[in-house]
Structures are given as C-alpha cells and as structure tokens.
Scaffold this active site. Structure first.
Site, short mmCIF file in Angstrom:
data_model
loop_
_atom_site.label_atom_id
_atom_site.label_comp_id
_atom_site.label_asym_id
_atom_site.label_seq_id
_atom_site.Cartn_x
_atom_site.Cartn_y
_atom_site.Cartn_z
N ARG A 124 5.62 8.81 -4.29
CA ARG A 124 5.05 9.12 -5.61
C ARG A 124 4.44 10.51 -5.67
O ARG A 124 4.12 11.01 -6.75
CB ARG A 124 4.00 8.07 -6.00
CG ARG A 124 2.82 7.96 -5.09
CD ARG A 124 1.95 6.77 -5.42
NE ARG A 124 1.37 6.86 -6.75
CZ ARG A 124 0.35 7.63 -7.06
NH1 ARG A 124 -0.21 8.38 -6.12
NH2 ARG A 124 -0.13 7.66 -8.29
N ASP A 134 -5.71 10.64 -9.02
CA ASP A 134 -5.67 9.43 -8.19
C ASP A 134 -7.01 9.13 -7.56
O ASP A 134 -7.80 10.03 -7.30
CB ASP A 134 -4.71 9.67 -7.00
CG ASP A 134 -3.30 9.24 -7.33
OD1 ASP A 134 -2.40 9.57 -6.57
OD2 ASP A 134 -3.13 8.58 -8.37
N PRO A 192 -1.01 -1.01 14.92
CA PRO A 192 -2.48 -1.12 14.82
C PRO A 192 -3.19 -0.14 15.74
O PRO A 192 -4.36 0.14 15.56
CB PRO A 192 -2.75 -2.56 15.25
CG PRO A 192 -1.46 -3.28 15.10
CD PRO A 192 -0.40 -2.25 15.37
N GLU A 251 5.90 -8.12 20.01
CA GLU A 251 4.64 -7.52 20.48
C GLU A 251 4.62 -6.02 20.23
O GLU A 251 3.60 -5.36 20.41
CB GLU A 251 4.42 -7.82 21.97
CG GLU A 251 4.33 -9.29 22.31
CD GLU A 251 3.30 -10.00 21.42
OE1 GLU A 251 3.68 -10.99 20.77
OE2 GLU A 251 2.16 -9.52 21.34
C1 4FV Z 1 0.71 -2.61 11.83
C2 4FV Z 1 -0.51 -2.23 11.25
C3 4FV Z 1 0.97 -3.86 12.54
C4 4FV Z 1 1.88 -5.14 15.40
C5 4FV Z 1 2.83 -5.89 16.25
C6 4FV Z 1 3.96 -5.18 14.28
C7 4FV Z 1 2.48 -5.12 14.04
C8 4FV Z 1 4.13 -6.00 15.50
N1 4FV Z 1 1.58 -1.62 11.64
N2 4FV Z 1 -0.33 -1.00 10.69
N3 4FV Z 1 -1.66 -2.92 11.18
N4 4FV Z 1 2.12 -3.91 13.27
O1 4FV Z 1 0.17 -4.80 12.47
O2 4FV Z 1 0.93 -0.65 10.94
O3 4FV Z 1 5.16 -5.47 16.27
#
Ligand code: 4FV
Length: 256
Positions: free
Chosen positions: A155, A170, A90, A117
């Site tokens: 793709r 697209d 995130p 985490e």
């Molecule tokens: C996430 C997202 C996501 C955060 C903690 C995995 C999680 C856990 N990955 N975009 N939004 N990852 O939420 O790519 O480890």
C-alpha cells in the site's frame, strides 16, 4: 517492486496478495508477488521438505536443500536486481511502520516462510539478510507474517493508494495513533459527528485531528509518546486533551 515468497502454501500467499489495495497494485504493475514452493525443488520421490530435529525432541525442521534451491530460483527470477532476503520468525526484530517504509523502497524482496519448528539454522546464516517478527506469539507458519509485510509494503508503493495523502495520515506514520474517523449520517442514534468536522474550517479540523491523535496515543500507547519529542503546539494540544479528559472523567461539564 518484486516480492518472491518461499512457502509450502503458495496458493494461500497468492490469494492474500490478489485482493484489495495490494491486488490493485499488482494490476497496476506497481508490485509483483511470486510464490515458490520448496517441495517443487525436492529431489526424492516423496518430495521431502522437512526432517526430524537434530538432538531429538518434538517437531520437524525445514531441510536446507529444497528450501535453498527455491531461494536461489527466486533470486535468479529477480534478474540481478539487488535482493533482500527476510525470514519471518518470532526471533526477528519487531515489525514497525518505520521498517515497512524502509523495505517499501527496496527493488526486490525474498520472504522466507518457515513451517514446523522452523528452518535449518545453517540456511538462515547463509541466505537470510534479516529476521522479522510480526509479534510475540507463535504461528503455525511464516505465511501470515509474509502476508502482513506484503500488505503493509504494497500500500506504500507510489500509486497504490488512490489518495496518496492517506498514507501520510496513517497511524504511526508520524509515530502517533490515528484520530477517530466518521462518515455520514451526521446524526445517528449512536450520536453525532463532532461539530468541528462539519465546520469546513480545515485549520480547526487539522487541529482537532492532531489533538485526538495525541490524546489517544497518551491514553492507549504512552510508550509511543515517550519515543518522540513533541513540538510546542503538540504539547499544548495534549495538555488541552488531558485537561478535558480528566474533567470529563471527574464528571465536570466540558469547557465551552
Ligand atoms: C512468526 C511470528 C511465527 C514460528 C514457527 C512459524 C512461526 C513456525 N513469524 N512473526 N511471530 N512463525 O510465529 O513472524 O515455523
């Protein structure tokens, strides 16, 4: 293109990449997806891959050693082709079609999937080239992000889509939302296919589709319109759409 995925759930990633367009792209050897499990690189008898988060508080963190060994093994397997290591999190930059198109031109991608985490920050600093997020929400793991990236990139590999043109048309390929699509029957209890699409007049069909893309983008994602300069024809079509949409909303009969 070679994609290696570092994940505690290799079967999940393999199964996502084995179906549909991406599965076929693998069969056509346009793409290979290989999963590496850090647990296979853990050296203790419990094959530990996580540890308590330093400083206290809830949750565990993926340990440096087994995760790093898995990344190094994936790099080696890429037999020297320049690799780009991406951590799905995130905290990453939001994934867009433009970023997908950029990554689709790489030879070798390594996708690091966090769990718990996340991954020890020192490993990210040492081994990760880029962090990418698929959206502002929290998942239980990075695997879904990796699957999204693999699908969107897969793709776009030349020869992956039976009709390469469909990638050009697209959504977002030109920064606009896609136009509506219809299939037979031409008339259904749910309504009829727009006449222009039955006209065979390809210039008029192209015009209608662009008008619909512009109009839907204006209605649903004005932020996308704000990001791009519209040419004169596009401005005319959008004005026409807006006028008709406002008239329809005001209950006026559509112009002939
Ligand atoms: C996430 C997202 C996501 C955060 C903690 C995995 C999680 C856990 N990955 N975009 N939004 N990852 O939420 O790519 O480890």
């Amino acid at each position: 293109m070679r994609i290696d995925v570092i994940t505690l759930f290799p079967d999940f990633v393999r199964s996502c990449a084995a179906v549909g367009v991406v599965g076929r792209a693998q069969e056509r050897e346009l793409l290979s997806v290989t999963a590496w499990n850090p647990r296979d690189f853990a050296t203790d008898s419990y094959r530990t891959v996580d540890g308590r988060t330093c400083g206290g508080g809830p949750g565990m963190v993926m340990l440096i050693a087994p995760t790093r060994e898995a990344i190094v093994a994936a790099r080696k397997a890429g037999s020297g082709s320049k690799s780009r290591t991406i951590y799905l999190s995130p905290q990453g930059s939001r994934l867009t079609q433009a970023k997908v198109a950029e990554l689709a031109r790489e030879d070798h991608l390594i996708l690091l999937c966090g769990r718990y985490e996340g991954v020890d920050e020192r490993l990210i600093a040492a081994e990760v080239d880029e962090e990418i997020s698929i959206g502002d929400y929290v998942l239980s793991g990075g695997e879904l992000g990796a699957a999204v990236l693999i699908d969107a990139i897969g793709r776009l590999q030349d020869g992956a889509l039976n009709d390469a043109a469909s990638a050009e048309q697209d959504s977002f390929s030109d920064g606009l939302l896609d136009c509506p699509h219809y299939a037979r029957p031409m008339v259904d209890e749910l309504g009829a296919v727009p006449d222009v699409l039955q006209s065979g007049n390809h210039a008029m069909i192209r015009r209608w589709r662009l008008k619909q893309s512009l109009g839907r983008t204006w209605l649903r994602r004005p932020d996308l319109l704000a990001r791009r300069e519209l040419g004169s024809q596009a401005r005319t079509l959008l004005e026409e759409f807006r006028r008709e949409w406002l008239a329809a909303r005001a209950g006026d009969k559509p112009e002939a």
